[in-house]
Design a protein around this motif. Structure first.
Motif, PDB file in Angstrom:
ATOM      1  N   MET A   1      -2.154  -6.246   8.263  1.00 21.28           N
ATOM      2  CA  MET A   1      -1.278  -7.030   7.385  1.00 21.28           C
ATOM      3  C   MET A   1      -0.055  -6.225   6.972  1.00 21.28           C
ATOM      4  O   MET A   1       1.061  -6.753   6.901  1.00 21.28           O
ATOM      5  N   LEU A   2      -0.261  -4.924   6.694  1.00 20.00           N
ATOM      6  CA  LEU A   2       0.881  -4.076   6.338  1.00 20.00           C
ATOM      7  C   LEU A   2       1.819  -3.893   7.536  1.00 20.00           C
ATOM      8  O   LEU A   2       3.038  -3.834   7.374  1.00 20.00           O
TER       9      LEU A   2
ATOM     10  N   LEU B   1       2.548  -6.047   9.721  1.00 23.07           N
ATOM     11  CA  LEU B   1       3.403  -7.220   9.853  1.00 23.07           C
ATOM     12  C   LEU B   1       4.667  -7.110   9.018  1.00 23.07           C
ATOM     13  O   LEU B   1       5.654  -7.795   9.272  1.00 23.07           O
ATOM     14  N   LEU B   2       4.633  -6.238   7.999  1.00 25.57           N
ATOM     15  CA  LEU B   2       5.768  -6.114   7.081  1.00 25.57           C
ATOM     16  C   LEU B   2       6.778  -5.065   7.538  1.00 25.57           C
ATOM     17  O   LEU B   2       7.845  -4.947   6.918  1.00 25.57           O
ATOM     18  N   VAL B   3       6.466  -4.296   8.578  1.00 27.74           N
ATOM     19  CA  VAL B   3       7.341  -3.207   9.008  1.00 27.74           C
ATOM     20  C   VAL B   3       8.229  -3.690  10.156  1.00 27.74           C
ATOM     21  O   VAL B   3       7.728  -3.964  11.256  1.00 27.74           O
ATOM     22  N   PRO B   4       9.529  -3.820   9.969  1.00 27.88           N
ATOM     23  CA  PRO B   4      10.420  -4.264  11.047  1.00 27.88           C
ATOM     24  C   PRO B   4      10.759  -3.111  11.985  1.00 27.88           C
ATOM     25  O   PRO B   4      10.618  -1.936  11.633  1.00 27.88           O
TER      26      PRO B   4
END
Length: 278
Positions: free
Chosen positions: A114-115, A117-120
């Motif tokens: 889930m984390l 998914l937040l890293v571009p």
């Protein structure tokens, strides 16, 4: 009343859907129109979707010849295919382990996914560029493929799909003497094609259209991907031959349109069964 009767509610729904489809298709329709126009027809005070003088042949000939279009399309296919295969090979076992195997780190791994998914990609672009530069891997397929080998979105999507699969099916396979790798290859994968198709569409579209990362790691036109090739095309044309530029864009986007139309049914099934509906 016939089930096909046009009630007021159905007419309203169809009207709203038609309007939405028209809004989404408007840029593509305008691109098709511009690809067939001469330069003098593009910059006129009147906006005509139908070209007054048909220049499709001339514009497509320019698009095909002034930038090496076969190389761009070949690079796009190779890069997207390599990324997709590696992502699926890694994501399916990871998702299966978190969905069907019981171990202590399962929840921690889910949190990490889930984390992730937040890293571009923008946040890791600089260290990745320095690393590839140090090992001399710039201007290579490795530089274009390696950063996307692990897809946390793919792991999450397959995880949602595998959770809905019955445990009895997997238990039966284990009773037949299958190893966990055998269960994945002979039970999980054959039943996961809707999810694989849905993920394939997401992955191919994202990496076929990606300009940010190829622009950083590629300076040799021999390794240029389709969006990067359009950038070279604009530079070659001084940015003013919009008819030929739109023709080149049509050539590059047509494989994506064809792939989506072919896989549309499986794509909808995969999205529905993984619970990722908007």
């Amino acid at each position: 009343m016939s089930p096909n009767a046009f009630t007021l509610g159905r007419i309203v729904r169809l009207s709203i859907l038609s309007l939405g489809a028209l809004l989404f298709l408007a840029p593509y329709i305008f691109m098709i129109s511009t690809a067939g126009k001469a330069q003098s027809d593009i910059f006129t005070s009147s906006l005509n979707l139908i070209p007054q003088h048909w220049f499709y042949a001339e514009n497509f000939a320019k698009a095909w010849s002034r930038v090496h279009m076969p190389t761009l399309l070949f690079n796009g296919v190779i890069v997207c295919l390599m990324i997709l295969v590696i992502q699926v090979v890694i994501a399916i076992p990871c998702a299966y382990a978190m969905a069907k195997l019981k171990f202590r780190a399962a929840k921690a791994m889910m949190v990490l996914v889930m984390l992730g998914l937040l890293v571009p990609i923008h946040a890791t672009a600089l260290p990745l560029y320095v690393a590839f530069d140090r090992v001399g891997a710039l201007n290579s397929y490795m530089a274009l493929v390696a950063p996307f080998s692990i897809s946390v979105f793919g792991i999450f999507l397959f995880l949602q799909f595998f959770r809905a699969m019955p445990d009895d099916l997997i238990h039966a396979a284990r009773l037949d003497g299958m190893s966990e790798i055998g269960v994945i290859a002979r039970v999980i994968v054959p039943n996961a094609w809707p999810a694989i198709t849905a993920f394939s569409i997401f992955s191919v579209v994202a990496h076929w259209n990606d300009l940010y990362w190829p622009l950083i790691v590629v300076s040799d036109q021999a390794y240029a991907t389709p969006p990067l090739g359009l950038l070279y095309f604009r530079a070659a044309e001084a940015g003013d031959d919009y008819g030929a530029l739109m023709a080149a864009t049509l050539i590059i986007t047509s494989p994506l349109v064809a792939a989506f139309l072919i896989a549309q049914k499986r794509f909808v099934e995969g999205i529905t069964m993984t619970g990722l509906k908007g």
